[in-house]
Design an enzyme around this catalytic site. Structure first.
Site, PDB file in Angstrom:
ATOM      1  N   LYS A  81       0.668  -1.377  -0.088  1.00 55.99           N
ATOM      2  CA  LYS A  81       0.393   0.334   0.139  1.00 55.99           C
ATOM      3  C   LYS A  81       0.804   1.403   0.166  1.00 55.99           C
ATOM      4  CE  LYS A  81      -3.864  -2.025   2.888  1.00 55.99           C
ATOM      5  NZ  LYS A  81      -4.930  -1.410   2.157  1.00 55.99           N
ATOM      6  N   ARG A 124      -9.818 -11.708   2.121  1.00 58.63           N
ATOM      7  CA  ARG A 124     -10.836 -12.737   2.146  1.00 58.63           C
ATOM      8  C   ARG A 124     -10.852 -14.500   2.771  1.00 58.63           C
ATOM      9  NH1 ARG A 124     -11.666  -9.918  -3.523  1.00 58.63           N
ATOM     10  NH2 ARG A 124     -11.310  -8.160  -1.593  1.00 58.63           N
TER      11      ARG A 124
END
Length: 463
Positions: A243, A317
């Site tokens: 990120k 996820r």
């Protein structure tokens, strides 16, 4: 037994009874018609107090001491049901009670309590807090229970990762389990592979803090089975698909799903709801090291489905997939997962309105009703089957990051749904877990979302 408190803090509530100072919570109409205490009314008119929402005017006694306060509710108090939370941050220290207010006793007390939250763990100096007497017709025990759950979630999110990594999150869950005499088990590190949690291990293996699967059980067998699963990414660098700095600044909150399911579990256990409760949290850090998982890798999940890694920053996820498959094997009556999962959900609904996904129409209706009853905002979004094709991978069963960037919250929910096949009813909550702006009932920082609504729903069904 008092509700569990993770961080000790002064109670926002008074026990002094009649020895407290009065607060007159009023609308502009009260001032105009003169339907309040005459001394308070006289002082309000002399000071030009207009009772705008959140305004405060202290009232002196004849000899110059503090005698009470006027608090403005605005013209439509229903638009800000927890406005009394502002009192907890604006009143001077002391013992208070609300003399009159066009609000229910439960609502004004809960609002005050929510607004009293302070995260002072890292401050060398703290200031005294004002205390409010809970009205006799309020359910004080339930108010304190809800506050304990909300504050637990806020505390866990607010604590930085150097003090709230996977090991410390395990410690917090153990303390909660011990308080309510729940059973606790943990699978750590390489044992995750032996116990068939390959995706949890994959995401967390690059961190110095070993990944782990936390599990807590409480309640009687034979009661309705409820399983809560929370995303416990204690910090998310994004992995090798790192990120940018601005996106990494708040990533201590990426375990907000875990924090919220623990807050909800606290409420359930403290209320002694007739539930066979199970809480599952995959706790990891998504770090960067020589053994970090890579874009293009393919891994087999607990359920047997293979997942192609197309972005290491779509890690939440992955750990939820193993945890949900594990939860699903027990065939619970209701399975709820909570996760700070997608930026797409924030783009769609913003930070204050979390979406939830379910195929259970009755559950969706009941959750919406509970959301409105508790002023705990929720919005249902669709599990649109037409987007399932976006989960197709070139050489595996599934991709963890569909290309194109469209409908990201929906495709993430559809990904999770592939791992829930036996459960009678399932709902996925894509929460933000953070208050970007101060509101009367919450300061900037970690936030509990959806758990008061879920508690209301469960209490109405299973008390």
């Amino acid at each position: 037994m008092a509700p569990f408190q993770f961080i000790d803090r002064p109670s926002p509530f008074s026990t002094k009874g009649g020895r407290t100072l009065p607060i007159f919570a009023v609308t502009p109409a009260h001032i105009e018609t003169g339907t309040i205490d005459p001394i308070a009314l006289d002082w309000a008119k002399k000071a030009g107090f207009a009772a705008t929402a959140g305004s405060l005017l202290l009232i002196p006694t004849e000899d110059g001491h503090l005698g009470g306060a006027l608090f403005g509710l605005g013209s439509n108090p229903s638009e800000a049901p927890f406005l009394t939370g502002k009192l907890a941050r604006t009143l001077p220290a002391g013992e208070w009670h609300i003399e009159t207010a066009p609000l229910t006793a439960n609502r004004l007390s809960l609002g005050y309590g929510l607004g009293s939250y302070r995260f002072d763990r890292y401050r060398s100096e703290t200031s005294p807090v004002p205390k409010l007497l809970i009205p006799q017709d309020a359910d004080g025990a339930d108010i304190k229970r809800q506050l304990a759950g909300v504050f637990l979630a806020r505390d866990l999110i607010n604590i930085p990762t150097n003090d709230m990594g996977p090991e410390e999150l395990e410690g917090a869950m153990r303390a909660l389990a011990a308080h309510y005499k729940a059973d606790m088990s943990v699978i750590i590190g390489e044992d995750l592979l032996a116990e068939n949690f390959p995706l949890v291990h994959t995401v967390g293996r690059a961190s110095a803090a070993a990944p782990r699967l936390l599990e807590m059980r409480w309640g009687k067998k034979g009661n309705r089975k409820l399983t809560l699963v929370g995303k416990g990414v204690c910090f998310d660098t994004g992995g090798l698909d790192i990120k940018p700095a601005a996106s990494m600044a708040l990533m201590k909150k990426d375990m907000g799903g875990a924090a919220n399911v623990l807050g909800l579990a606290l409420m359930i256990m403290d209320a002694k709801l007739k539930i066979d409760l199970r809480v599952i949290i995959p706790a990891v850090e998504n770090s960067i090291s020589a053994n970090a998982f890579r874009p293009g890798d393919i891994y087999r999940s607990r359920k047997g489905l293979t997942v192609q890694i197309d972005n290491t920053d779509a890690e939440g996820r992955l750990i939820l997939a193993d945890a949900l498959a594990y939860a699903d094997e027990d065939e619970p009556d209701l399975l709820i997962d909570m996760a700070t999962l997608t930026g797409a959900a924030r783009v769609a609904l913003g930070p204050e309105l979390p979406p939830f996904f379910t195929d259970d129409e009755d559950l969706a209706h009941d959750l919406t009703d509970a959301s409105l009853e508790t002023d705990d905002p929720l919005w249902r979004m669709p599990l649109y089957k037409g987007y399932e094709r976006d989960l197709n991978a070139s050489v595996a069963d599934l991709t963890n990051a569909p290309s194109g960037g469209m409908a990201g919250a929906i495709t993430a929910a559809l990904f999770l749904k592939r791992f829930v096949t036996r459960t009678k009813s399932w709902a996925h909550f894509d929460i933000y877990g953070w208050a970007q702006k101060e509101r009367p009932h919450s300061p900037i920082g970690g936030e509990a979302q959806a758990i008061r609504a879920l508690y209301r729903y469960l209490g109405s069904k299973l008390r």
